[in-house]
Design an enzyme around this catalytic site. Structure first.
Site, PDB file in Angstrom:
ATOM      1  N   LYS A 215       0.688  -1.256  -0.051  1.00  0.00           N
ATOM      2  CA  LYS A 215       0.098   0.110   0.262  1.00  0.00           C
ATOM      3  C   LYS A 215       0.779   1.300  -0.090  1.00  0.00           C
ATOM      4  O   LYS A 215       2.028   1.356   0.045  1.00  0.00           O
ATOM      5  CB  LYS A 215      -0.893  -0.066   1.254  1.00  0.00           C
ATOM      6  CG  LYS A 215      -2.309  -0.870   0.837  1.00  0.00           C
ATOM      7  CD  LYS A 215      -3.218  -1.059   1.945  1.00  0.00           C
ATOM      8  CE  LYS A 215      -4.199  -1.829   1.553  1.00  0.00           C
ATOM      9  NZ  LYS A 215      -5.392  -2.007   2.523  1.00  0.00           N
ATOM     10  N   ARG A 249      -3.650 -10.112   4.552  1.00  0.00           N
ATOM     11  CA  ARG A 249      -4.185 -10.158   3.511  1.00  0.00           C
ATOM     12  C   ARG A 249      -2.927  -9.696   2.437  1.00  0.00           C
ATOM     13  O   ARG A 249      -2.577  -8.389   2.706  1.00  0.00           O
ATOM     14  CB  ARG A 249      -5.352  -9.152   3.134  1.00  0.00           C
ATOM     15  CG  ARG A 249      -6.090  -9.185   1.797  1.00  0.00           C
ATOM     16  CD  ARG A 249      -7.152  -8.558   1.614  1.00  0.00           C
ATOM     17  NE  ARG A 249      -7.787  -8.204   0.553  1.00  0.00           N
ATOM     18  CZ  ARG A 249      -7.409  -7.419  -0.598  1.00  0.00           C
ATOM     19  NH1 ARG A 249      -6.285  -6.490  -0.200  1.00  0.00           N
ATOM     20  NH2 ARG A 249      -7.960  -7.311  -1.482  1.00  0.00           N
TER      21      ARG A 249
END
Length: 269
Positions: A215, A249
């Site tokens: 991210k 995840r």
């Protein structure tokens, strides 16, 4: 223990991997790579071989600045993939959506879990479907802004609101996972704080999923493009294991699986 699909997960003592299968042309990290069903099947096989315990299928990019697609388009993307994974592999499947029509179609197609990036607040019908089908859900923290009085306190308060919606709909406690929502409604500093203080969510009494893979806060911290954020992701996974996350995840399953095993070996020694 938590049952997802036909598998039991030791959410007290273990950290399991949710492998990401994005079937979108525009996802921030791997957009367009797995849209083809054969490529998606091979990628799923690879992730399972490398240690994934759940496959999370998403049909709409939720990267910053994404454009919302139609419900039918999202359904057309995810349903063939859910059916492909259920037919070819013995692994629980999670649907990554916050829209009730998509969630219902996915559950009918055999999805074992719902991963809602709006923590049931976008479409209240999602909570009812989760309760009706008796499947586990992951409730993510999210906001339309980054205006917090006290970030960590406000994040936990927001999560309690999602939990209240779940309770009202009749979702059982042993079907709920919480996610701090790294990359959603947070500044770079707040994303770092969410990872560093993951115990605040753990203290709410539910298994926690950390979804920090590749991210932008990693890119901003290390000044790296999206295809060079594996090491940064591995650090978040290691901290997740230390802070008692039950799930991570991730895109890069093999590397993260090794980090989990090594970190657990040290902590258990």
């Amino acid at each position: 223990m938590m049952k997802i699909g036909n598998r039991m997960f030791d959410v007290e003592n273990d950290c399991s991997i949710m492998g990401i299968l994005n079937v979108t042309p525009d996802s921030f990290s791997d957009g367009g790579k797995w849209n083809d069903i054969d490529k998606a099947r091979q990628h799923t096989a690879d992730m399972i071989a490398q240690g994934a315990a759940i496959i999370d299928i998403g049909g709409e990019s939720t990267r910053p600045g994404h454009v919302q697609i139609t419900i039918q388009e999202e359904i057309d993307r995810v349903i063939p993939m859910i059916e492909m994974v259920k037919k070819n592999f013995d692994i629980p499947v999670s649907i990554d959506s916050y829209k009730s029509e998509v969630v219902e179609a996915a559950l009918k197609a055999g999805a074992d879990m719902v991963n809602d990036i709006w923590g049931l607040k976008y479409d209240r019908k999602v909570a009812g479907l989760i309760a009706q089908y008796g499947v586990p859900c992951c409730l993510m923290h999210n906001r339309n802004n980054t205006d917090y009085d006290n970030f960590l306190d406000d994040m936990c308060r927001d999560m309690r609101e999602s939990l209240a919606i779940a309770k009202e709909a009749g979702i059982a406690d042993d079907k709920i996972i919480l996610d701090p929502g790294v990359g959603f409604g947070k500044t770079c500093e707040q994303n770092l704080a969410a990872v560093n203080h993951l115990e605040r969510l753990v203290e709410l009494g539910y298994p926690v999923l950390l979804a920090a893979s590749r991210k932008s806060f990693i890119g901003l911290t290390l000044d790296l493009p999206v295809d060079q954020r594996v090491e940064g992701t591995l650090v978040t996974t290691m901290i997740g294991v230390v802070k008692k996350a039950a799930f991570v995840r991730v895109h890069d399953v093999k590397e993260n699986y090794r980090v989990i095993r090594m970190t657990q070996a040290i902590l258990r020694a």
